[in-house]
Scaffold this motif. Structure first.
Motif, PDB file in Angstrom:
ATOM      1  N   LEU A  88      -6.654  10.643   1.004  1.00 27.41           N
ATOM      2  CA  LEU A  88      -7.764  10.972   0.098  1.00 27.41           C
ATOM      3  C   LEU A  88      -8.280  12.394   0.341  1.00 27.41           C
ATOM      4  N   VAL A 118     -13.102  13.413  -5.161  1.00 24.58           N
ATOM      5  CA  VAL A 118     -12.586  12.439  -4.187  1.00 24.58           C
ATOM      6  C   VAL A 118     -12.577  13.064  -2.791  1.00 24.58           C
ATOM      7  N   ARG A 119     -12.114  14.310  -2.687  1.00 20.76           N
ATOM      8  CA  ARG A 119     -12.091  14.983  -1.381  1.00 20.76           C
ATOM      9  C   ARG A 119     -13.501  15.132  -0.824  1.00 20.76           C
ATOM     10  N   ASP A 172      -6.393  14.549  -1.873  1.00 20.10           N
ATOM     11  CA  ASP A 172      -6.402  14.107  -3.280  1.00 20.10           C
ATOM     12  C   ASP A 172      -6.464  15.301  -4.230  1.00 20.10           C
ATOM     13  N   ILE A 177     -14.804  11.622   0.519  1.00 16.16           N
ATOM     14  CA  ILE A 177     -14.267  11.190   1.814  1.00 16.16           C
ATOM     15  C   ILE A 177     -14.835  12.043   2.954  1.00 16.16           C
ATOM     16  N   CYS A 197      -7.043   1.917  -3.107  1.00 19.97           N
ATOM     17  CA  CYS A 197      -7.042   3.230  -2.441  1.00 19.97           C
ATOM     18  C   CYS A 197      -6.089   4.220  -3.104  1.00 19.97           C
ATOM     19  N   ALA A 250     -13.439   6.147  -1.736  1.00 14.62           N
ATOM     20  CA  ALA A 250     -13.778   7.178  -0.751  1.00 14.62           C
ATOM     21  C   ALA A 250     -15.262   7.134  -0.403  1.00 14.62           C
ATOM     22  N   TRP A 264      -8.852   8.601 -10.806  1.00 16.69           N
ATOM     23  CA  TRP A 264      -9.598   9.296  -9.739  1.00 16.69           C
ATOM     24  C   TRP A 264     -10.986   8.688  -9.561  1.00 16.69           C
ATOM     25  N   ARG A 292     -10.603   5.919  -7.072  1.00 16.37           N
ATOM     26  CA  ARG A 292     -10.386   6.488  -5.736  1.00 16.37           C
ATOM     27  C   ARG A 292     -11.679   7.097  -5.201  1.00 16.37           C
TER      28      ARG A 292
END
Length: 467
Positions: free
Chosen positions: A167, A175-176, A170, A179, A129, A141, A134, A137
């Motif tokens: 996240l 990544v954002r 992030d 999630i 996590c 996510a 990235w 991650r």
């Protein structure tokens, strides 16, 4: 299998070139369940060798195929074979290998008990996590809810909520955005009160995110939180965010909010959004990109059913009619389908009083495209209205277009008479019109000077006769 496939797997696994060894990784799962225990032991040893291979591409192939193998091996071997190799790959120095361990992680968690998950996977999950890459991650996510729900341990799940919030902050927009797709499942990982309290601040930041794609993804999934926030929480905390997203400069954000309005309507009712909804709809309806205009047309029946007939007649009726004159054919076509759906929502009486007169008025427009759209619209709507409306309103207007100077108009009249005949046959009172109006009109068009008109008139007559 033991005679041909197992020697093939062994030969490929021992191959000098990396291509043969990476190909072998995909065959282990297929062979595993069909051989004896002794050969299964050799297969596990062979697969472990691939997981330890010096070539990153081989380890990548082993990581991507580990999920399928985990589903076939016995529970004891999940602990003794799958978990050690998963950890080895999850700690690999290549991020292209580590990112492929997320799906095997979910598969392993499904096979373990709550205590086993906490003992064997907790540390690995935490490391993935917060991985420095990235791309890793992003994979976490994107599979976050699947990981959290299969981990099973409630304490660890609540810790993962904090990871999800991290996240959301992030550095990478991808990544954002990933999630944000997990909002619905994320809401079930902790008590509703805790979720409401912990998500307020990150949601505020995501609404103002510099990436338009993150905001668009949020717009598509934020509505799923309404059920957790409840009516009062939604009105207090989520509605202001939804209203800000409805005013976003990027059209996809506004479209995504509108497409998921039913989630909001189920909790608080759409009335609270109606005043902000209208400017957003009008702006999208006039967007210079025709695909944006097309997308909003598809959502109008949903919006109409939620806002009610009166609001629609006052605020959106003229807008729907204006689409019939759009310069892009796809918009005009979608507008006719939209009117049929609205007729199904509000009923035949509404259509007779509100939209059919406006459609038929276009039959006298000097621009032939408007007259053509009239034909398309009434042909599309005909199955949803009564035979009496076809007889009293639609047929008289079509008869006026039979002598139109534009051949395209005349042959579309010929094409439209076929579905209109089917509508007239539904009632014994209107069925005789087939012989007195429809067939004579098509016979006249069969004598037309334009070959296309004659062709479509003949085809419609044949279709009517055979139906």
């Amino acid at each position: 299998v033991e005679e041909y496939l197992i020697p093939c797997v062994a030969r490929l696994s021992a191959g000098e070139w990396f291509t043969s060894r990476s190909s072998a990784a995909g065959l282990y799962a297929a062979a595993y369940g069909k051989v004896t225990d002794a050969i299964q032991s050799k297969l596990r040893a062979g697969y472990e060798a691939l997981c330890k291979d010096d070539t990153p591409m081989i380890r990548r192939a082993a990581a991507s195929n580990l999920e399928a193998l985990v589903a076939r091996i016995e529970k004891d071997h999940v602990l003794s074979f799958a978990i050690p190799n998963f950890r080895r790959l999850a700690d690999d120095d290549q991020d292209s290998v580590r990112l492929l361990t997320v799906e095997p992680l979910v598969a392993i968690a499904k096979r373990l008990t709550i205590d086993e998950c906490k003992q064997h996977l907790g540390e690995s999950v935490q490391r993935l996590c917060v991985d420095k890459s990235w791309r890793v991650r992003y994979m976490v996510a994107d599979h976050f809810v699947a990981i959290a729900t299969n981990i099973k341990d409630r304490e660890l799940q609540e810790e993962l909520v904090n990871v999800a919030i991290a996240l959301m902050h992030d550095n990478e927009a991808e990544v954002r955005g990933a999630i944000c797709t997990q909002m619905d499942g994320l809401a079930d990982l902790a008590a509703p009160e805790a979720i409401v309290a912990r998500l307020q601040a990150p949601l505020q930041e995501l609404v103002e995110d510099p990436s338009q794609h993150v905001r668009a993804t949020l717009g598509k999934h934020i509505g799923s939180l309404c059920r957790v926030f409840g009516k009062e929480g939604t009105i207090e905390h989520l509605l202001p965010l939804l209203l800000r997203l409805l005013k976003d400069s990027f059209p996809d954000v506004r479209l995504n909010i509108i497409s998921k309005l039913d989630a909001v309507d189920n909790v608080v009712g759409i009335d609270s959004l109606s005043q902000s909804l209208l400017p957003a709809i009008v702006e999208l309806a006039e967007d210079k990109q025709w695909r944006v205009r097309l997308a909003i047309i598809e959502y109008v029946p949903l919006i109409a059913s939620q806002l009610g007939m009166q609001f629609f007649d006052e605020q959106l009726s003229n807008l729907c009619m204006s689409w019939l004159g759009d310069p892009v054919y796809s918009i005009r076509e979608a507008a006719t389908v939209n009117l049929k759906k609205l007729t199904d929502v509000f009923g035949v009486d509404w259509a007779r009083a509100t939209i059919i007169p406006k459609i038929l008025a276009m039959a006298n427009h000097p621009n032939y495209l408007y007259r053509m759209t009239t034909i398309f619209a009434i042909t599309t709507i005909a199955p949803s209205v009564t035979p009496e409306i076809v007889r009293d309103l639609i047929l008289p207007s079509l008869e006026g277009l039979v002598n139109d100077p534009i051949p395209n108009i005349r042959f579309n009249v010929a094409k439209s008479l076929e579905p209109l005949t089917m509508a007239l046959r539904k009632s014994p009172e209107t069925a005789p019109l087939e012989g007195t109006i429809i067939r004579p009109t098509l016979a006249r068009l069969e004598e037309d000077r334009d070959p296309d008109v004659r062709f479509f008139a003949s085809r419609s007559l044949m279709a009517i006769s055979s139906a």
